[in-house]
Design an enzyme around this catalytic site. Structure first.
Site, PDB file in Angstrom:
ATOM      1  N   ASP A  27      -8.913  -4.586  -6.340  1.00  0.00           N
ATOM      2  CA  ASP A  27      -8.521  -3.631  -5.299  1.00  0.00           C
ATOM      3  C   ASP A  27      -9.364  -2.355  -5.405  1.00  0.00           C
ATOM      4  O   ASP A  27      -9.240  -1.604  -6.373  1.00  0.00           O
ATOM      5  CB  ASP A  27      -7.032  -3.294  -5.451  1.00  0.00           C
ATOM      6  CG  ASP A  27      -6.482  -2.514  -4.260  1.00  0.00           C
ATOM      7  OD1 ASP A  27      -7.271  -1.886  -3.541  1.00  0.00           O
ATOM      8  OD2 ASP A  27      -5.257  -2.543  -4.067  1.00  0.00           O
ATOM      9  N   HIS A  77      -7.613  -5.189  -1.665  1.00  0.00           N
ATOM     10  CA  HIS A  77      -6.326  -4.542  -1.416  1.00  0.00           C
ATOM     11  C   HIS A  77      -5.346  -5.461  -0.695  1.00  0.00           C
ATOM     12  O   HIS A  77      -4.139  -5.349  -0.876  1.00  0.00           O
ATOM     13  CB  HIS A  77      -6.555  -3.264  -0.604  1.00  0.00           C
ATOM     14  CG  HIS A  77      -5.342  -2.400  -0.474  1.00  0.00           C
ATOM     15  ND1 HIS A  77      -4.580  -2.019  -1.558  1.00  0.00           N
ATOM     16  CD2 HIS A  77      -4.744  -1.850   0.614  1.00  0.00           C
ATOM     17  CE1 HIS A  77      -3.590  -1.257  -1.148  1.00  0.00           C
ATOM     18  NE2 HIS A  77      -3.663  -1.150   0.162  1.00  0.00           N
ATOM     19  N   SER A  87       0.850  -1.197   0.000  1.00  0.00           N
ATOM     20  CA  SER A  87       0.000   0.000   0.000  1.00  0.00           C
ATOM     21  C   SER A  87       0.883   1.245   0.000  1.00  0.00           C
ATOM     22  O   SER A  87       1.668   1.434  -0.938  1.00  0.00           O
ATOM     23  CB  SER A  87      -0.959  -0.039   1.191  1.00  0.00           C
ATOM     24  OG  SER A  87      -1.985   0.915   1.043  1.00  0.00           O
TER      25      SER A  87
END
Length: 744
Positions: free
Chosen positions: A678, A710, A603
């Site tokens: 995602d 995600h 991320s």
């Protein structure tokens, strides 16, 4: 306020690391099935936990087959009821929909022997003294939100996009008819920013319900795709083709959604909306109620997120009453907590703000007049647990003892006197009884896997041992875990790091080193919990002969406003400078192979990973970036514009932080991994970087998990970490690292 020294606080033994076991003490080897949260043996390898909850001021242990009352002083347990008894009393003993465990049992009434359990289809309220089912509430299919109020017995829920309320007698009323994917009721808005985690808010006695309504019809669709399951069969009559699965995704600088707040009156059956004015480019958050249920409060933030106002509204008419508080900032204001009224004075409330540089508590009267600042110092209040009315105090968690700790305190509202409630070490996650008289303290320290204490708060706090978890790793080869600090790139700010040394560490050898990084807002990696907060994968890699290093740079959480805002309008830049100070420290160590340094993150950490390997291509040999942001103009409005402003107002910042023009710099081995579905960092980021690499002639590797969001869920996470490990084994393990080695 003096900050205790890092060394003095956590102790020399802990700072220097855990004692490394001898060969006779530990022979077993870890697998990812042991260490990864999706692994088949993961839960057996965690320190044993106790599931505990409150029945008013009484502590109850929740177990698989029973619930027991816990004596707060002696720790002795007395059984309240069994799972079989509960199913029999609820009339479910012959049903296929029995209650299957009691880990999630709740005791909603402080003065009544009622337990709330679920069987997957219903909420069941069982009196364990009279052995009778008192109330049942359906959980319909397609449930999107759900909130019950213990005072009125009413339930609010969202199903099939519509909002419903059911009273204590089971009478259902449908409040909306226009709900859809464009019009969203009673669910989290503003993409879970500003501390929002839901969209339903009962008044204290359950007579009124405040709820969000989000109109996102004007927000652009983002085209995600669902592919058929592997067990697709033509006889099901379903198409074999992939299906469009668009989501609403407002990107930075583009049109965002509009939110309003409704209030439903259970008695009159009427709904009004708060008269907050045009909701365009505004955020409404942290909804709270007055104790008398007559007033609704919420924070209102402008789209620039530099102007925040606390406003009160009439719950009957929806009319605006008064602006009680306003806070502005040259960079951004970030309200994340609702106001809380004092239980002993309904005319005063507590507000959290970091306007003095650190998140602290302030006391206001209900007209908005500041009475006093309750806490102050160069430390952060992390959470309010509740109140102790007898001592006129607030019980809260802070990092006053040390920046990488969590400790529980009581502060007297009138005098500001603070009392430490725990041992002053480690990371504590306590739960306070509803009456504020007892604290159940669950915590760990670098060399303490998990421990539970009960703290009685009537008079001078008294701590009582309840349960200490055994070390589940005592028979394994465990690496050495250490922690310390270095100075940031500004030369003055302390940054804390964690190191995991290879199993069988020899200071005369040189080891390949992997830096694990996150680095973004609202997160940290290094803490004074068990093994200094090390992730299971770090232990796995240390077992394979790698040294792991983790550093919390400026921009991460719980260090104050200046520390967090250092990255404003140029995300990744100061963070990289700090991470490179960590690299400088690593290179000073004789056992770190400076020619074999890798980096991995997910991320924001994926963004940092690609930033580091492309900005410092001669330093990092191998990188694995998961779910990476590539260009902030493709990230969502609320988060992206808070830290970067808009692409229109900060074009230089967006250009500086974009990784597209860095694709040409790639020299080492880079693997990018994403989930195909995602909804957070949408696939466009990774695809665009691949396109830039193709244009530049550089060669990253790419892997995708179909159907995953995600983060990889379940056992796929084990597969993911096998893949990450294999990449470092292939390209970082040995000086040449050209061959491929099988992950064991």
């Amino acid at each position: 306020m003096k900050i205790k020294s890092f060394l003095g606080l956590v102790g020399l033994c802990a700072l220097m690391g855990l004692v490394r076991p001898t060969e006779s003490m530990a022979q077993k080897q870890f697998t990812l099935e042991d260490l990864n949260f999706g692994g088949t043996n993961f839960y057996k390898m965690r320190p044993e936990a106790r599931y505990l909850t409150w029945w008013g001021g009484k502590l109850v242990r929740q177990d698989l087959n029973s619930c027991s009352l816990v004596d707060p002083v002696s720790g002795r347990e007395k059984r309240l009821f069994s799972l079989d008894e509960l199913n029999r009393w609820a009339g479910l003993e012959k049903s296929d929909e029995v209650v299957r465990h009691l880990y999630a049992a709740e005791f909603p009434y402080a003065d009544r022997p009622v337990v709330l359990v679920q069987n997957g289809r219903e909420d069941l309220y069982v009196n364990f003294k009279t052995h009778r089912l008192e109330q049942r509430s359906d959980r319909p299919a397609g449930l999107q939100a759900h909130l019950w109020n213990s005072q009125s017995g009413a339930t609010a829920y969202v199903a099939d996009n519509q909002l419903f309320v059911t009273d204590a007698k089971g009478q259902k009323r449908q409040l909306t008819t226009d709900g859809s994917r464009n019009i969203v009721y009673g669910q989290s808005v503003h993409r879970d920013e500003f501390g929002i985690s839901g969209g339903l808010y009962w008044s204290p006695k359950g007579n009124r319900l405040a709820f969000y309504r989000m109109d996102q019809s004007m927000v652009a669709d983002y085209p995600l795709v669902d592919i058929p399951e592997l067990d697709w069969k033509p006889e099901k009559g379903e198409s074999r083709a992939a299906k469009a699965a668009p989501i609403k995704y407002p990107m930075a600088g583009e049109t965002s959604h509009k939110v309003t707040v409704g209030v439903y009156d259970l008695t009159t059956g009427k709904t009004v909306y708060l008269q907050a004015g045009d909701p365009t480019d505004r955020y409404f958050t942290n909804i709270a109620w007055s104790p008398d249920e007559k007033t609704v409060y919420m924070f209102e933030v402008n789209r620039d997120q530099n102007d925040c106002r606390l406003v009160s509204y009439d719950a009957v008419t929806g009319a605006k009453l008064k602006e009680l508080y306003r806070e502005t900032d040259a960079k951004y204001v970030e309200p994340c907590h609702p106001i809380q009224f004092l239980p002993w004075n309904e005319n005063e409330f507590v507000l959290q703000s970091q306007k003095d540089g650190y998140n602290h508590l302030y006391l206001f009267n209900k007209d908005g007049r500041l009475i006093r600042q309750i806490t102050s110092g160069k430390w952060v209040v992390m959470d309010i647990l509740g109140f102790n009315a007898k001592q006129k105090g607030i019980i809260y968690v802070s990092n006053e003892c040390n920046p990488i700790q969590r400790n529980a305190w009581l502060v007297n509202v009138a005098t500001g006197k603070r009392t430490l409630l725990d041992n002053g070490r480690g990371c504590h996650y306590p739960k306070l009884s509803k009456d504020g008289s007892v604290l159940m303290d669950s915590y760990s320290e670098p060399d303490v896997p998990h421990k539970y204490e009960v703290v009685t708060l009537n008079g001078r706090p008294q701590r009582h041992d309840y349960f200490t978890s055994a070390d589940p790793w005592k028979e394994y080869n465990v690496p050495e875990y250490t922690s310390g600090s270095i100075k940031a790139a500004d030369g003055k700010t302390d940054l804390y790091w964690r190191m995991v040394k290879p199993v069988g560490f020899d200071p005369n050898k040189k080891y390949p080193t992997v830096i694990y990084v996150y680095g973004g807002p609202h997160a940290h990696n290094v803490e004074a919990s068990w093994h200094w907060g090390a992730r299971g994968w770090e232990t796995y890699m240390a077992q394979k002969g790698y040294l792991l290093f983790i550093l919390d740079n400026r921009g991460s959480e719980h260090r104050g406003k200046e520390f967090e805002q250092a990255t404003f309008r140029h995300l990744g830049q100061e963070e990289m400078k700090d991470q490179m100070e960590g690299v400088k420290y690593l290179k000073s160590l004789p056992y770190v192979d400076k020619d074999r340094i890798g980096v991995h993150g997910w991320s924001f950490g994926g963004y940092m990973t690609i930033s580091l390997i492309t900005n410092y291509p001669d330093v990092f040999k191998v990188a694995v970036a998961g779910g990476p942001v590539i260009d902030w103009k493709w990230y969502e409005v609320m988060y992206g514009e808070r830290y970067m402003d808009t692409p229109q107002t900060n074009p230089d910042g967006y250009a500086q932080t974009s990784l597209l023009q860095k694709a040409k710099n790639l020299k080492g081995k880079l693997q990018i991994i994403i989930g195909l579905n995602d909804p957070v960092v949408v696939p466009q980021h990774a695809y665009s970087f691949l396109k830039a690499c193709i244009a530049a002639g550089t060669q990253p590797d790419f892997y995708v998990y179909p159907g995953e969001p995600h983060n990889m869920r379940g056992h796929q996470s084990v597969h993911l970490h096998e893949r990450i490990t294999q990449y470092f084994e292939d390209y970082l393990a040995s000086p040449s690292s050209s061959g491929k080695r099988k992950v064991q």
